[in-house]
Design a protein around this motif. Sequence first.
Motif, PDB file in Angstrom:
ATOM      1  N   ARG A  17      28.791  26.281  44.077  1.00 33.65           N
ATOM      2  CA  ARG A  17      30.240  26.238  43.854  1.00 33.65           C
ATOM      3  C   ARG A  17      30.564  25.772  42.432  1.00 33.65           C
ATOM      4  O   ARG A  17      31.479  26.275  41.795  1.00 33.65           O
ATOM      5  CB  ARG A  17      30.910  25.333  44.881  1.00 33.65           C
ATOM      6  CG  ARG A  17      31.008  25.951  46.269  1.00 33.65           C
ATOM      7  CD  ARG A  17      31.849  25.121  47.222  1.00 33.65           C
ATOM      8  NE  ARG A  17      31.174  23.910  47.646  1.00 33.65           N
ATOM      9  CZ  ARG A  17      30.321  23.824  48.653  1.00 33.65           C
ATOM     10  NH1 ARG A  17      30.032  24.906  49.359  1.00 33.65           N
ATOM     11  NH2 ARG A  17      29.764  22.682  48.982  1.00 33.65           N
ATOM     12  N   ASP A  21      31.772  28.920  40.621  1.00 35.32           N
ATOM     13  CA  ASP A  21      33.177  28.759  40.991  1.00 35.32           C
ATOM     14  C   ASP A  21      33.577  29.712  42.123  1.00 35.32           C
ATOM     15  O   ASP A  21      34.611  30.381  42.078  1.00 35.32           O
ATOM     16  CB  ASP A  21      34.078  28.966  39.766  1.00 35.32           C
ATOM     17  CG  ASP A  21      35.474  28.418  39.982  1.00 35.32           C
ATOM     18  OD1 ASP A  21      35.623  27.467  40.778  1.00 35.32           O
ATOM     19  OD2 ASP A  21      36.414  28.933  39.362  1.00 35.32           O
ATOM     20  N   GLU A  22      32.695  29.809  43.116  1.00 38.31           N
ATOM     21  CA  GLU A  22      32.946  30.634  44.299  1.00 38.31           C
ATOM     22  C   GLU A  22      32.145  30.056  45.461  1.00 38.31           C
ATOM     23  O   GLU A  22      31.210  29.286  45.252  1.00 38.31           O
ATOM     24  CB  GLU A  22      32.554  32.089  44.050  1.00 38.31           C
ATOM     25  CG  GLU A  22      31.086  32.296  43.777  1.00 38.31           C
ATOM     26  CD  GLU A  22      30.747  33.743  43.430  1.00 38.31           C
ATOM     27  OE1 GLU A  22      29.675  34.192  43.864  1.00 38.31           O
ATOM     28  OE2 GLU A  22      31.522  34.407  42.742  1.00 38.31           O
ATOM     29  N   PRO A  23      32.512  30.414  46.687  1.00 44.53           N
ATOM     30  CA  PRO A  23      31.744  29.911  47.835  1.00 44.53           C
ATOM     31  C   PRO A  23      30.319  30.458  47.830  1.00 44.53           C
ATOM     32  O   PRO A  23      30.077  31.565  47.334  1.00 44.53           O
ATOM     33  CB  PRO A  23      32.507  30.419  49.055  1.00 44.53           C
ATOM     34  CG  PRO A  23      33.729  31.078  48.553  1.00 44.53           C
ATOM     35  CD  PRO A  23      33.646  31.214  47.078  1.00 44.53           C
TER      36      PRO A  23
END
Length: 73
Positions: A17, A21-23
């Motif tokens: 993350r 910057d994402e799941p």
Amino acid sequence: MVTREQRIYEEAAALWREVFDEPPPARASGSAMLDIITRRLGEIAYERLRSPHLRPSTIVGPGQPKAQDQGLY
């Protein structure tokens, strides 16, 4: 009790993350995520022995010149 694999997964997911910057991927294990992260980041140069707690005169390694005033004890 949290198992070792669960702790690795949680740390890898947090790192994923932070880096992307994402799941994290839904079905990836912790070790698989770490493998993907390290491959995607590519090679970067770093100095492994850089520390505010070490004096340059006490650090000797490949490619680092030995200090002239450093004597043998």
